[in-house]
Design an enzyme around this catalytic site. Structure first.
Site, PDB file in Angstrom:
ATOM      1  N   HIS A  77      48.981  43.922  42.841  1.00  0.00           N
ATOM      2  CA  HIS A  77      47.642  43.428  42.634  1.00  0.00           C
ATOM      3  C   HIS A  77      46.559  44.663  42.523  1.00  0.00           C
ATOM      4  CE1 HIS A  77      48.076  38.737  43.153  1.00  0.00           C
ATOM      5  NE2 HIS A  77      49.390  39.263  42.927  1.00  0.00           N
ATOM      6  N   GLU A 101      43.856  44.937  44.148  1.00  0.00           N
ATOM      7  CA  GLU A 101      42.983  45.085  45.629  1.00  0.00           C
ATOM      8  C   GLU A 101      44.017  45.853  46.811  1.00  0.00           C
ATOM      9  OE1 GLU A 101      41.788  40.722  43.905  1.00  0.00           O
ATOM     10  OE2 GLU A 101      43.586  42.187  43.592  1.00  0.00           O
ATOM     11  N   CYS A 109      42.849  36.638  45.388  1.00  0.00           N
ATOM     12  CA  CYS A 109      43.792  35.711  45.784  1.00  0.00           C
ATOM     13  C   CYS A 109      44.226  35.683  47.501  1.00  0.00           C
ATOM     14  CB  CYS A 109      45.176  35.886  45.094  1.00  0.00           C
ATOM     15  SG  CYS A 109      46.215  37.252  45.835  1.00  0.00           S
ATOM     16  N   CYS A 163      45.971  39.052  48.823  1.00  0.00           N
ATOM     17  CA  CYS A 163      44.731  40.130  48.849  1.00  0.00           C
ATOM     18  C   CYS A 163      43.744  39.701  49.929  1.00  0.00           C
ATOM     19  CB  CYS A 163      44.095  40.278  47.433  1.00  0.00           C
ATOM     20  SG  CYS A 163      45.301  40.815  46.179  1.00  0.00           S
TER      21      CYS A 163
END
Length: 147
Positions: free
Chosen positions: A50, A52, A80, A83
């Site tokens: 991801h 992040e 999410c 993260c």
């Protein structure tokens, strides 16, 4: 603030080229960008890639520390749960995001868990920065995917 989010939106658009959900991140320390990233989960076929996580990893490497306590994260979509865990672990002090993530967003839980004494790190949260721009990119991506 809008300038950093505009850079995060440019990062998000890079994700589209390889079929990833368009999410971009910029991490800033003392008014200076120390890392940028975009989603690469589909490109690399790794669930944890991801934007992040990738941006946090780059920032830690640059600072030679896992403490990012003087840093702010600008992200185009609400982080999410995974993260958010990385945000807590890296001690990022502030998260600024563009648009809500109704299916997977978890950012508001950081401080609720803090109130329940399940973690000791409070994160300042600001949302809806360039919301329309981010929402437009995401909606177009998912419409194109359904064609």
């Amino acid at each position: 603030m809008n300038n950093y989010m505009k850079i995060a939106l440019k990062e998000a658009k890079k994700s589209i080229k390889h079929g990833d959900v368009p999410v971009g991140v910029v991490i800033v320390e003392n008014g200076k960008i120390i890392s940028k990233a975009h989603n690469k989960k589909q490109k690399k076929l790794i669930a944890t890639y991801h934007a992040e996580i990738l941006a946090i990893n780059k920032a830690c490497k640059k600072k030679k520390s896992w403490y990012l306590d003087n840093c702010e994260m600008y992200v185009t979509l609400e982080p999410c749960m995974m993260c958010c865990g990385a945000i807590i672990q890296s001690r990022i002090k502030k998260v600024i995001y563009a648009t809500d993530n109704p299916k997977f967003g978890h950012i508001e839980m950081i401080n609720i868990e803090n109130m329940n004494n399940t973690n000791n790190h409070k994160v300042e949260i600001k949302k809806d920065v360039l919301k329309e721009e981010s929402s437009k990119i995401l909606k177009k991506f998912f419409l194109d995917k359904r064609k």
